[in-house]
Scaffold this motif. Structure first.
Motif, PDB file in Angstrom:
ATOM      1  N   VAL A  36      13.185 -73.665  21.345  1.00 34.87           N
ATOM      2  CA  VAL A  36      13.682 -74.113  20.006  1.00 34.87           C
ATOM      3  C   VAL A  36      13.120 -72.936  19.182  1.00 34.87           C
ATOM      4  N   SER A  37      13.893 -72.656  18.250  1.00 32.94           N
ATOM      5  CA  SER A  37      13.414 -71.350  17.160  1.00 32.94           C
ATOM      6  C   SER A  37      12.596 -71.779  16.408  1.00 32.94           C
ATOM      7  N   PRO A  38      11.880 -71.010  15.468  1.00 34.98           N
ATOM      8  CA  PRO A  38      11.249 -71.042  14.185  1.00 34.98           C
ATOM      9  C   PRO A  38      12.059 -71.853  13.239  1.00 34.98           C
ATOM     10  N   VAL A  39      11.518 -72.396  12.291  1.00 38.97           N
ATOM     11  CA  VAL A  39      12.369 -73.072  11.126  1.00 38.97           C
ATOM     12  C   VAL A  39      12.549 -71.976  10.075  1.00 38.97           C
ATOM     13  N   TYR A  40      13.884 -72.193   9.321  1.00 39.76           N
ATOM     14  CA  TYR A  40      14.227 -71.290   8.390  1.00 39.76           C
ATOM     15  C   TYR A  40      14.650 -72.278   7.131  1.00 39.76           C
ATOM     16  N   GLU A  41      14.186 -71.811   5.977  1.00 36.71           N
ATOM     17  CA  GLU A  41      14.784 -72.176   4.730  1.00 36.71           C
ATOM     18  C   GLU A  41      15.806 -71.216   4.333  1.00 36.71           C
ATOM     19  N   THR A  42      17.115 -71.593   4.118  1.00 37.15           N
ATOM     20  CA  THR A  42      18.149 -71.069   3.915  1.00 37.15           C
ATOM     21  C   THR A  42      19.004 -71.442   2.481  1.00 37.15           C
ATOM     22  N   ASP A  43      19.391 -70.602   1.861  1.00 44.60           N
ATOM     23  CA  ASP A  43      20.266 -70.944   0.662  1.00 44.60           C
ATOM     24  C   ASP A  43      21.647 -71.468   1.151  1.00 44.60           C
ATOM     25  N   ARG A 122      27.317 -65.913  10.372  1.00 47.78           N
ATOM     26  CA  ARG A 122      26.329 -67.109   9.791  1.00 47.78           C
ATOM     27  C   ARG A 122      24.821 -66.487  10.051  1.00 47.78           C
ATOM     28  N   ALA A 123      24.033 -65.779   9.053  1.00 42.29           N
ATOM     29  CA  ALA A 123      22.761 -65.448   9.254  1.00 42.29           C
ATOM     30  C   ALA A 123      21.800 -66.522   9.716  1.00 42.29           C
ATOM     31  N   PHE A 124      22.233 -67.827   8.717  1.00 38.08           N
ATOM     32  CA  PHE A 124      21.479 -68.995   9.210  1.00 38.08           C
ATOM     33  C   PHE A 124      21.495 -69.497  10.627  1.00 38.08           C
ATOM     34  N   VAL A 125      22.367 -69.158  11.421  1.00 37.71           N
ATOM     35  CA  VAL A 125      22.481 -69.390  12.787  1.00 37.71           C
ATOM     36  C   VAL A 125      21.976 -68.266  13.606  1.00 37.71           C
ATOM     37  N   LEU A 126      22.196 -67.081  13.341  1.00 35.65           N
ATOM     38  CA  LEU A 126      21.963 -65.894  14.232  1.00 35.65           C
ATOM     39  C   LEU A 126      20.334 -65.477  13.876  1.00 35.65           C
ATOM     40  N   VAL A 127      19.871 -65.604  12.848  1.00 34.95           N
ATOM     41  CA  VAL A 127      18.406 -65.232  12.781  1.00 34.95           C
ATOM     42  C   VAL A 127      17.680 -66.176  13.516  1.00 34.95           C
ATOM     43  N   PRO A 128      17.769 -67.433  13.406  1.00 39.15           N
ATOM     44  CA  PRO A 128      16.770 -68.395  14.294  1.00 39.15           C
ATOM     45  C   PRO A 128      17.113 -68.249  15.874  1.00 39.15           C
ATOM     46  N   TRP A 129      18.386 -68.099  15.925  1.00 33.47           N
ATOM     47  CA  TRP A 129      18.791 -67.970  17.654  1.00 33.47           C
ATOM     48  C   TRP A 129      18.256 -66.662  18.003  1.00 33.47           C
ATOM     49  N   SER A 130      18.234 -65.526  17.358  1.00 31.30           N
ATOM     50  CA  SER A 130      17.583 -64.383  17.665  1.00 31.30           C
ATOM     51  C   SER A 130      15.915 -64.370  18.188  1.00 31.30           C
ATOM     52  N   GLN A 131      15.555 -65.429  17.392  1.00 31.66           N
ATOM     53  CA  GLN A 131      14.156 -65.682  17.704  1.00 31.66           C
ATOM     54  C   GLN A 131      13.846 -66.487  18.777  1.00 31.66           C
ATOM     55  N   ALA A 132      14.738 -67.499  19.063  1.00 32.64           N
ATOM     56  CA  ALA A 132      14.722 -68.435  20.226  1.00 32.64           C
ATOM     57  C   ALA A 132      14.863 -67.651  21.375  1.00 32.64           C
ATOM     58  N   ASP A 133      15.938 -66.743  21.426  1.00 33.30           N
ATOM     59  CA  ASP A 133      16.499 -65.998  22.612  1.00 33.30           C
ATOM     60  C   ASP A 133      16.750 -64.444  22.375  1.00 33.30           C
ATOM     61  N   PRO A 134      16.028 -63.548  22.186  1.00 32.11           N
ATOM     62  CA  PRO A 134      15.905 -62.148  21.937  1.00 32.11           C
ATOM     63  C   PRO A 134      17.163 -61.586  22.387  1.00 32.11           C
ATOM     64  N   GLY A 135      17.344 -61.997  23.560  1.00 28.14           N
ATOM     65  CA  GLY A 135      18.676 -61.209  24.404  1.00 28.14           C
ATOM     66  C   GLY A 135      19.988 -62.033  24.125  1.00 28.14           C
ATOM     67  N   ALA A 136      20.097 -62.826  23.282  1.00 31.62           N
ATOM     68  CA  ALA A 136      21.238 -63.726  23.240  1.00 31.62           C
ATOM     69  C   ALA A 136      22.613 -62.896  22.907  1.00 31.62           C
ATOM     70  N   VAL A 137      23.585 -63.448  23.609  1.00 29.49           N
ATOM     71  CA  VAL A 137      25.002 -62.651  23.520  1.00 29.49           C
ATOM     72  C   VAL A 137      25.779 -63.913  22.806  1.00 29.49           C
ATOM     73  N   LEU A 138      26.721 -63.555  22.070  1.00 28.93           N
ATOM     74  CA  LEU A 138      27.620 -64.557  21.700  1.00 28.93           C
ATOM     75  C   LEU A 138      28.888 -64.403  22.438  1.00 28.93           C
ATOM     76  N   PRO A 139      29.524 -65.164  23.234  1.00 34.46           N
ATOM     77  CA  PRO A 139      30.630 -64.399  24.054  1.00 34.46           C
ATOM     78  C   PRO A 139      31.776 -64.145  23.134  1.00 34.46           C
ATOM     79  N   GLY A 140      32.566 -63.166  23.468  1.00 35.92           N
ATOM     80  CA  GLY A 140      33.597 -62.630  22.853  1.00 35.92           C
ATOM     81  C   GLY A 140      33.236 -61.779  21.253  1.00 35.92           C
ATOM     82  N   ARG A 141      31.736 -61.755  21.218  1.00 35.14           N
ATOM     83  CA  ARG A 141      31.546 -61.067  19.894  1.00 35.14           C
ATOM     84  C   ARG A 141      30.374 -60.159  20.238  1.00 35.14           C
ATOM     85  N   GLY A 142      29.648 -60.174  20.944  1.00 33.48           N
ATOM     86  CA  GLY A 142      28.497 -59.276  21.602  1.00 33.48           C
ATOM     87  C   GLY A 142      27.156 -59.994  21.274  1.00 33.48           C
TER      88      GLY A 142
END
Length: 168
Positions: A36-43, A122-142
């Protein structure tokens, strides 16, 4: 298969709702907790109505038995258990659980597009995801890190005072 779910809440006890969602998503067999990622507060994103900031996190699981639609059904059931009401598009919500990806599956099914069609924007998805899984790849996007490099991240603020726990 790796499963990535994005969580968000901006109504009620936001943090308690996110923790409850983590617990509930992994309460039944078939989906195993990974991280699970850290928690972020987002606009809020998407326009009116005016609303409170969200708390967001990403949870990663794995499955050998559940298909994407079964995972989606579980996510929708968890939303409903926490009082999710769909009245206003982009409106306030007690809980939002978005299925971002299931393995490397690609689907254009109108009921379930995979990966999530807006995740790469969506930065509010990608920022926490990158913290939970630094090598993550979004299929079809990179790589998630590469996608983040092109996004404005100003509205995404780490909440170091809040830490989601693995499910019981």
């Amino acid at each position: 298969m790796k499963v990535v779910l994005a969580l968000g809440s901006n109504v009620g006890r936001r943090f308690d709702t996110l923790q409850g969602a983590v617990d509930a998503l992994f309460d039944a067999p078939g989906l195993d907790f990974v991280a699970v990622s850290p928690v972020y507060e987002t606009d809020p994103v998407g326009g009116p109505p005016d609303q409170r900031a969200y708390l967001n996190a990403v949870v990663i699981g794995s499955t050998m038995t559940l298909g994407p639609k079964a995972i989606l059904e579980r996510a929708l059931g968890v939303e409903a258990a926490f009082g999710r009401v769909r009245e206003v598009r982009w409106g306030p919500r007690t809980l939002d659980v978005d299925l971002i990806m299931v393995g490397d599956l690609l689907s254009e099914d109108p009921e379930l597009t995979l990966p999530h069609p807006l995740a790469h924007e969506r930065a509010f998805v990608l920022v926490p995801w990158s913290q939970a899984d630094p090598g993550a790849v979004l299929p079809g996007r990179g790589s998630v890190a590469g996608l983040l490099a092109d996004l404005d991240q100003q509205g995404v603020r780490l909440r170091p005072d809040l830490a989601l726990q693995p499910p019981d």
